[in-house]
Scaffold this motif. Structure first.
Motif, PDB file in Angstrom:
ATOM      1  N   VAL A 294       0.844  -1.194   0.000  1.00  0.00           N
ATOM      2  CA  VAL A 294       0.000   0.000   0.000  1.00  0.00           C
ATOM      3  C   VAL A 294       0.879   1.243   0.000  1.00  0.00           C
ATOM      4  CG1 VAL A 294      -1.845   1.226   1.196  1.00  0.00           C
ATOM      5  CG2 VAL A 294      -1.724  -1.269   1.351  1.00  0.00           C
ATOM      6  N   ALA A 295       0.633   2.145  -0.945  1.00  0.00           N
ATOM      7  CA  ALA A 295       1.349   3.423  -0.959  1.00  0.00           C
ATOM      8  C   ALA A 295       0.371   4.536  -0.610  1.00  0.00           C
ATOM      9  CB  ALA A 295       1.973   3.673  -2.327  1.00  0.00           C
ATOM     10  N   PHE A 296       0.743   5.348   0.346  1.00  0.00           N
ATOM     11  CA  PHE A 296      -0.141   6.417   0.816  1.00  0.00           C
ATOM     12  C   PHE A 296       0.554   7.761   0.658  1.00  0.00           C
ATOM     13  CE2 PHE A 296      -1.500   8.826   4.819  1.00  0.00           C
ATOM     14  CZ  PHE A 296      -2.677   9.308   4.255  1.00  0.00           C
TER      15      PHE A 296
ATOM     16  N   VAL B  90      15.639  12.403  -1.089  1.00  0.00           N
ATOM     17  CA  VAL B  90      14.283  11.843  -0.960  1.00  0.00           C
ATOM     18  C   VAL B  90      14.251  10.462  -1.607  1.00  0.00           C
ATOM     19  CG1 VAL B  90      11.876  12.106  -1.703  1.00  0.00           C
ATOM     20  CG2 VAL B  90      13.141  14.090  -0.858  1.00  0.00           C
ATOM     21  N   GLU B  91      14.934  10.366  -2.759  1.00  0.00           N
ATOM     22  CA  GLU B  91      14.994   9.078  -3.452  1.00  0.00           C
ATOM     23  C   GLU B  91      15.645   8.013  -2.563  1.00  0.00           C
ATOM     24  OE1 GLU B  91      17.374   9.129  -6.970  1.00  0.00           O
ATOM     25  OE2 GLU B  91      17.328   6.947  -7.116  1.00  0.00           O
ATOM     26  N   LYS B  92      16.791   8.361  -1.950  1.00  0.00           N
ATOM     27  CA  LYS B  92      17.486   7.399  -1.083  1.00  0.00           C
ATOM     28  C   LYS B  92      16.606   6.987   0.088  1.00  0.00           C
ATOM     29  CE  LYS B  92      22.116   9.135  -1.861  1.00  0.00           C
ATOM     30  NZ  LYS B  92      22.750  10.341  -1.341  1.00  0.00           N
ATOM     31  N   TYR B  93      15.963   7.983   0.653  1.00  0.00           N
ATOM     32  CA  TYR B  93      15.081   7.777   1.800  1.00  0.00           C
ATOM     33  C   TYR B  93      13.977   6.775   1.449  1.00  0.00           C
ATOM     34  CZ  TYR B  93      12.042   9.576   5.612  1.00  0.00           C
ATOM     35  OH  TYR B  93      11.256   9.727   6.705  1.00  0.00           O
ATOM     36  N   TYR B  94      13.365   7.006   0.295  1.00  0.00           N
ATOM     37  CA  TYR B  94      12.287   6.099  -0.132  1.00  0.00           C
ATOM     38  C   TYR B  94      12.821   4.708  -0.437  1.00  0.00           C
ATOM     39  CZ  TYR B  94       7.943   8.676  -0.168  1.00  0.00           C
ATOM     40  OH  TYR B  94       6.795   9.292   0.231  1.00  0.00           O
TER      41      TYR B  94
ATOM     42  N   SER C 255       6.282   5.878  -7.695  1.00  0.00           N
ATOM     43  CA  SER C 255       7.451   5.056  -8.007  1.00  0.00           C
ATOM     44  C   SER C 255       7.482   3.772  -7.202  1.00  0.00           C
ATOM     45  CB  SER C 255       8.739   5.831  -7.754  1.00  0.00           C
ATOM     46  OG  SER C 255       8.790   6.935  -8.595  1.00  0.00           O
ATOM     47  N   ARG C 256       6.562   3.664  -6.251  1.00  0.00           N
ATOM     48  CA  ARG C 256       6.433   2.389  -5.561  1.00  0.00           C
ATOM     49  C   ARG C 256       5.515   1.513  -6.402  1.00  0.00           C
ATOM     50  NH1 ARG C 256       4.523   2.650   0.317  1.00  0.00           N
ATOM     51  NH2 ARG C 256       4.720   0.426  -0.115  1.00  0.00           N
ATOM     52  N   GLN C 257       5.868   0.229  -6.499  1.00  0.00           N
ATOM     53  CA  GLN C 257       5.045  -0.661  -7.318  1.00  0.00           C
ATOM     54  C   GLN C 257       3.895  -1.231  -6.479  1.00  0.00           C
ATOM     55  OE1 GLN C 257       6.026  -0.719 -10.680  1.00  0.00           O
ATOM     56  NE2 GLN C 257       7.229   0.894  -9.711  1.00  0.00           N
TER      57      GLN C 257
ATOM     58  N   PHE D 147      11.203   1.519   1.366  1.00  0.00           N
ATOM     59  CA  PHE D 147      10.246   0.712   0.602  1.00  0.00           C
ATOM     60  C   PHE D 147      10.947  -0.203  -0.385  1.00  0.00           C
ATOM     61  CE2 PHE D 147       8.130   4.818   1.559  1.00  0.00           C
ATOM     62  CZ  PHE D 147       7.206   4.333   2.476  1.00  0.00           C
ATOM     63  N   ARG D 148      10.740  -1.496  -0.201  1.00  0.00           N
ATOM     64  CA  ARG D 148      11.396  -2.472  -1.066  1.00  0.00           C
ATOM     65  C   ARG D 148      10.898  -2.350  -2.514  1.00  0.00           C
ATOM     66  NH1 ARG D 148      10.676  -8.145   1.405  1.00  0.00           N
ATOM     67  NH2 ARG D 148      10.995  -6.943   3.297  1.00  0.00           N
ATOM     68  N   ASP D 149       9.648  -1.890  -2.671  1.00  0.00           N
ATOM     69  CA  ASP D 149       9.080  -1.832  -4.029  1.00  0.00           C
ATOM     70  C   ASP D 149       9.377  -0.510  -4.740  1.00  0.00           C
ATOM     71  OD1 ASP D 149       7.477  -0.187  -2.532  1.00  0.00           O
ATOM     72  OD2 ASP D 149       5.589  -1.101  -3.140  1.00  0.00           O
ATOM     73  N   PHE D 150      10.240   0.319  -4.150  1.00  0.00           N
ATOM     74  CA  PHE D 150      10.546   1.611  -4.785  1.00  0.00           C
ATOM     75  C   PHE D 150      11.430   1.410  -6.019  1.00  0.00           C
ATOM     76  CE2 PHE D 150      12.910   5.582  -5.309  1.00  0.00           C
ATOM     77  CZ  PHE D 150      11.869   6.494  -5.295  1.00  0.00           C
ATOM     78  N   ASP D 151      11.004   1.989  -7.138  1.00  0.00           N
ATOM     79  CA  ASP D 151      11.703   1.788  -8.405  1.00  0.00           C
ATOM     80  C   ASP D 151      12.403   3.097  -8.809  1.00  0.00           C
ATOM     81  OD1 ASP D 151      12.420   1.592 -11.067  1.00  0.00           O
ATOM     82  OD2 ASP D 151      10.572   0.588 -11.696  1.00  0.00           O
TER      83      ASP D 151
END
Lengths: 116, 237
Positions: free
Chosen positions: B74-76, B92-96, B141-143, B100-104
Motif C-alpha cells: 500500500v502506498a499512501f 528523498v529518493e534514497k530515503y524512499y 514510483s512504488r510498485q 520501501f522495497r518496491d521503490f523503483d
C-alpha cells in the motif's frame, strides 16, 4: 478536449473520433493510438479508453490486429453509412431549430436561397 | 489486490470518524473518494495503510485479514507535505529506497523528468506545486497494489494539475487500485471510473461514473450536490 460532465465520456470521444474519420482527418487503414495513449491524449480513465475501442469495433469503424494495434476500417460502405447517419442527425437538428423559430418545412429551400 | 472493508469503525474519544463502513476496492479501477471535510476520508485511508488502527470491523486483503505485511503493498500520499527541508530530491529518493522495497528508482527518475524536477533541487526551495509533484513522483514510483492519494490536487495551479493527472493515468494498471480523495470534484471527473460518496463516516453511494452519466444524465458534481446539498440547507435552517 472539454467534456460535458453529464454525458458519458466514451460517447463524446467516440463522436469526436467518428467526426475525424468522416472528415478524413483520420484515414481508412490508419493506425489508431493505443488505448493508453488515447487515455493520456484525452486525459480520461484508461477503462473508458478501452471501452471506446470496443464500441468503435462493434460499430465496424475499427478493427484490431492482435499484437499490432487498432486500425480504422477500410470498408468505405461502413464510413458511408455513418456519414449518412451524421447527415440525417445534423439536418434533423437544423430543421427542429428552424421549426422552433416558427418556420415551416416548405420555407426551408427559400430560406437557404436567401441566406446562402 | 482487492481490499474489502467490513463494518470498519474508528472512534476517537469524542468522535466517530468512520462508522460501520463497508466498501470494496478492486484492482484496475480509479476511485474518487468524495465528501465534505470531516467525513472520514483521511481516517479511512490511514486505516487502509496501517497508520491508524481500527476500533472495530475488518479489513480483508485478498480474503485474508490486513496485517503489517500488507503495508508493503500500500502506498499512501497524505495531504501534508512530507519531506524534510534539508533534503535534496536525490536524498528523498534514497530515503524512499531505504524504506520501501518496491521503490523503483528508474521510474522515479522518469517521473522527475516528466514533471520537470531535478534530483539536485533542494526541498526547502520548492514551490507548493513542485512539492505536490515530488510527492506524486515518490508515491507512484512504488510498485504498490493499492495507491491512496489524499487530496493530491489541493492548492495546485492548472498546469501542474494537468501534469499530475497525466501521471496518474499513465500509472493506472489492471493490477492496482487507485483511491483519490478530493473535495474538488470537477478535477477528478474525467479520470475516475468509480465515485464513492462518504457522509458522516459511512459510504452513502458507490457508483460507476459513466453509468451515472448515461442512466441519470448526471455528472459527479451534480450527484455531489444532490447528496450533500440538502443537508447543508437543513443545517442552515
Amino acid at each position: 478536449m472539454d467534456f460535458k460532465s453529464n454525458v458519458p465520456i466514451y460517447l463524446q470521444v467516440i463522436a469526436e473520433l467518428k467526426a475525424k474519420m468522416l472528415t478524413g482527418e483520420i484515414r481508412p487503414g490508419d493506425k489508431l493510438p493505443s488505448s493508453r495513449e488515447l487515455a493520456l491524449t484525452y486525459q480520461i480513465n484508461p477503462n473508458t479508453a478501452s471501452r471506446i475501442y470496443t464500441e468503435l469495433e462493434r460499430q465496424g469503424l475499427s478493427y484490431t490486429r492482435r499484437g499490432i494495434g487498432t486500425f480504422v476500417t477500410e470498408d468505405s460502405s461502413v464510413l458511408e453509412y455513418h456519414k449518412d447517419l451524421e447527415l440525417k442527425r445534423i439536418i434533423g437538428e437544423f430543421k427542429s431549430s428552424l421549426k422552433a423559430l416558427g418556420c415551416m418545412e416548405e420555407d426551408i429551400p427559400r430560406l437557404l436561397e436567401k441566406y446562402k | 489486490m482487492s481490499v474489502i472493508c467490513k463494518n470498519l469503525t474508528k472512534r476517537y474519544l469524542f468522535k466517530t470518524a468512520v462508522d460501520q463502513l463497508n466498501v470494496t476496492f478492486e484492482p484496475g479501477h480509479i476511485y474518487a473518494l468524495l465528501g465534505p471535510n470531516g467525513t472520514g476520508k483521511s481516517t479511512l485511508m490511514k486505516m487502509l495503510c496501517g497508520l491508524t488502527t481500527r476500533t472495530s470491523g475488518e479489513i480483508l486483503v485478498e480474503d485474508h485479514p490486513f496485517t503489517y505485511r500488507d503495508k508493503a503493498n500500500v502506498a499512501f500520499a497524505p495531504t501534508e507535505f512530507i519531506f524534510f527541508d534539508y533534503m535534496k530530491i536525490s536524498d528523498v529518493e534514497k530515503y524512499y529506497r531505504d524504506y520501501f522495497r518496491d521503490f523503483d528508482s528508474n521510474c522515479f527518475h522518469r517521473l522527475l523528468e516528466e514533471l520537470e524536477l531535478s534530483p539536485s533541487m533542494k526541498v526547502k526551495t520548492l514551490s507548493s506545486g513542485m512539492l505536490a509533484k515530488l510527492k506524486i513522483a515518490a508515491t507512484m514510483s512504488r510498485q504498490a497494489k493499492l495507491l491512496l492519494l489524499d487530496e493530491p490536487l489541493n492548492g495546485i495551479d492548472l498546469l501542474t494539475r494537468e501534469s499530475i493527472l497525466k501521471t496518474l493515468i499513465s500509472h493506472a494498471d489492471p493490477s492496482r487500485a487507485m483511491v483519490i480523495s478530493s473535495h474538488m470534484v470537477e478535477e477528478l471527473e474525467p479520470i475516475v471510473d468509480t465515485a464513492v460518496f462518504m457522509k458522516e463516516g459511512r459510504i452513502v453511494l458507490q457508483t460507476d461514473v459513466e453509468s451515472l452519466r448515461e442512466k441519470e444524465g448526471l455528472s459527479i458534481v451534480e450527484k455531489y450536490r444532490q447528496i450533500y446539498g440538502n443537508t447543508d440547507m437543513k443545517e442552515a435552517i
